[in-house]
Design an enzyme around this catalytic site. Structure first.
Site, short mmCIF file in Angstrom:
data_model
loop_
_atom_site.label_atom_id
_atom_site.label_comp_id
_atom_site.label_asym_id
_atom_site.label_seq_id
_atom_site.Cartn_x
_atom_site.Cartn_y
_atom_site.Cartn_z
N LYS A 36 0.74 -1.07 -0.05
CA LYS A 36 0.02 -0.07 -0.12
C LYS A 36 0.78 1.16 -0.04
O LYS A 36 2.12 1.14 0.41
CB LYS A 36 -0.92 0.04 1.15
CG LYS A 36 -0.03 -0.01 2.55
CD LYS A 36 -0.94 -0.36 3.66
CE LYS A 36 0.26 -0.40 5.03
NZ LYS A 36 -0.64 -0.78 6.16
N ARG A 134 -10.37 0.33 14.49
CA ARG A 134 -10.52 1.20 13.13
C ARG A 134 -11.46 0.69 12.30
O ARG A 134 -12.50 1.15 12.15
CB ARG A 134 -9.09 0.93 12.54
CG ARG A 134 -8.93 1.63 11.39
CD ARG A 134 -7.50 1.73 10.98
NE ARG A 134 -6.78 0.37 10.72
CZ ARG A 134 -5.44 0.16 10.32
NH1 ARG A 134 -4.89 1.14 10.30
NH2 ARG A 134 -5.03 -1.14 10.00
N TYR A 261 15.30 31.38 4.76
CA TYR A 261 14.23 32.08 5.21
C TYR A 261 14.10 32.54 6.73
O TYR A 261 14.34 31.54 7.63
CB TYR A 261 12.86 31.53 4.91
CG TYR A 261 12.53 31.49 3.34
CD1 TYR A 261 12.21 32.44 2.68
CD2 TYR A 261 12.45 30.21 2.67
CE1 TYR A 261 11.99 32.56 1.21
CE2 TYR A 261 12.06 30.11 1.29
CZ TYR A 261 11.90 31.20 0.77
OH TYR A 261 11.64 31.24 -0.84
N MET A 309 11.29 24.84 -0.07
CA MET A 309 10.77 24.02 -0.65
C MET A 309 11.58 22.96 -1.59
O MET A 309 11.21 22.05 -1.70
CB MET A 309 9.62 24.61 -1.66
CG MET A 309 8.61 23.80 -2.41
SD MET A 309 7.56 24.74 -3.36
CE MET A 309 6.49 25.73 -2.35
C1 LIG Z 1 -0.06 -1.79 6.69
C2 LIG Z 1 -0.58 -3.10 7.30
C3 LIG Z 1 0.16 -4.05 7.71
C4 LIG Z 1 1.79 -4.06 7.59
O1 LIG Z 1 2.26 -3.27 8.59
P1 LIG Z 1 3.88 -3.50 8.82
O2 LIG Z 1 4.04 -2.75 10.19
O3 LIG Z 1 4.56 -2.55 7.80
O4 LIG Z 1 4.30 -4.70 8.89
C5 LIG Z 1 -0.27 -5.26 8.09
N1 LIG Z 1 -2.01 -5.04 8.33
C6 LIG Z 1 -2.63 -4.23 8.10
C7 LIG Z 1 -3.99 -4.37 8.40
C8 LIG Z 1 -2.00 -2.95 7.51
O5 LIG Z 1 -2.88 -1.91 7.32
#
Ligand SMILES: *Cc1c(COP(=O)(O)O)cnc(C)c1O
Length: 368
Positions: A36, A134, A261, A309
């Site tokens: 992700k 969550r 700056y 920047m």
């Molecule tokens: C991102 C995520 C992981 C992986 O987490 P890491 O700490 O990078 O291993 C596992 N499970 C869920 C639900 C996540 O969102």
């Protein structure tokens, strides 16, 4: 490709090593690589392609869009979408063969209605909220939801999972409560043998020896950006990324001169100052102004003045540096290292956020 002046270098050999180190510890559990957020900023497709050629069984993304990118790049591994979806995304989730997280009765019914209407089947993972707070169904509701999912012909239950809130704090009491809640739930529903049960992330794998379940979901560990000290068993896991630039300007400045700056830095003596062509516009945090440092010619030098920047300044008076020299913002140079954790501490955040913050302005350069 154009020549660039700042970049992120990604060591795919190290990624393969990290994956194999993790696998040697997993024994029979499957490995789901979390890609992700553009694989934590390291490049969704490039990382997924490595995964396909290594012993990786699953990929996980956060949403439909990320899953579609994988399929459009012809990635064939099973892809679990960890986050939620809206009704208007169900068609594409199914058409792109993405595995859907079912986190409530409401979401399950949306999918079921769609499948009934269009005569489709879909692959799902049931998400149970054992304490993360969550997404996910409460364990008591999950019992009836699981029964409902089993009874509807359209659902192929590929997995059942949960996620720990405090796995990086080994002694936090919620860890045992969450794992026990998950186990109690599983013993009540007796899932099919083929259902993949999963709960472990990188922190879990680092801190807990037992009960990795059927699959682990890892990002930070294989990418080498875990935010705490690695346990002995993973001491050979190394970061797969470094952030680099080249000195773009050199000047000598007199005493009592303001730099950048707001004049947050005033020279105390005649100084040699170089400019580095990276800034918060690349995702290099402005919080590092007057706090961070960089490596040039194997030596550490302080950032002076406010990070702009596109550029920032470094005082190299204590050594020497010149235009064109390689600058390491994160990573190793000779025997020195600036770790992502140091940067994260300086920015009062975790290494994950630092890595994700670098944007597309920095080209990703892959070394194999
Ligand atoms: C991102 C995520 C992981 C992986 O987490 P890491 O700490 O990078 O291993 C596992 N499970 C869920 C639900 C996540 O969102």
């Amino acid at each position: 490709m154009l020549n660039y002046s700042s970049w992120i270098e990604i060591d795919l050999k190290q990624l393969k090593k990290n994956i194999s180190l993790v696998n040697s510890y997993l024994k029979d559990s499957l490995l789901c690589l979390c890609v992700k957020a553009n694989a934590y900023g390291l490049g969704l497709i490039e990382i997924a392609k490595v995964a396909e050629n290594e012993k990786v069984d699953y990929l996980a993304v956060a949403n439909l869009m990320e899953g579609v990118k994988l399929r459009e790049a012809n990635i064939k591994l099973p892809v679990l979408v960890l986050g939620t979806f809206h009704e208007d995304q169900i068609k594409d989730l199914i058409d792109y063969d993405l595995e859907i997280t079912i986190s409530s009765f409401f979401k399950a019914k949306l999918v079921q209605d769609y499948c009934t209407k269009y005569n489709k089947k879909c692959k799902i993972h049931l998400k149970v909220d054992t304490g993360m707070g969550r997404i996910g169904v409460k364990p008591i509701t999950a019992i009836s939801l699981h029964k409902y999912l089993k009874d509807q012909k359209c659902f192929i239950i590929k997995g059942i999972f949960s996620h720990l809130a405090c796995a990086d704090q080994k002694d936090h009491p919620i860890n045992t409560i969450q794992t026990k809640t998950f186990d109690d739930f599983l013993s009540k529903i007796q899932p099919d043998k083929s259902t993949i049960l999963h709960i472990a992330n990188s922190a879990y794998l680092c801190n807990f020896e037992n009960d990795l379940k059927d699959m682990v979901r890892l990002g930070a560990l294989p990418f080498g950006c875990y935010s705490k000290d690695l346990p002995e068993k993973f001491k050979n896991i190394k970061p797969i990324f470094s952030v680099k630039s080249k000195v773009s300007y050199f000047k000598i400045v007199g005493k009592d001169k303001g730099i950048s700056y707001g004049y947050s830095f005033i020279t105390k003596a005649k100084s040699q100052i170089v400019t580095i062509p990276v800034g918060y516009g690349d995702g290099y945090s402005r919080s590092l102004s007057n706090i961070g440092s960089v490596l040039i010619r194997g030596k550490k030098y302080p950032i002076i003045g406010t990070i702009c920047m596109d550029q920032f300044m470094v005082d190299v008076s204590k050594g020497d540096a010149y235009i064109g020299d390689e600058v390491v913002l994160i990573g190793r140079q000779k025997d020195k290292e600036i770790t992502i954790r140091e940067i994260a501490d300086e920015c009062k955040t975790i290494s994950y956020e630092i890595l994700c913050s670098f944007n597309e302005r920095l080209p990703r350069v892959y070394k194999d």
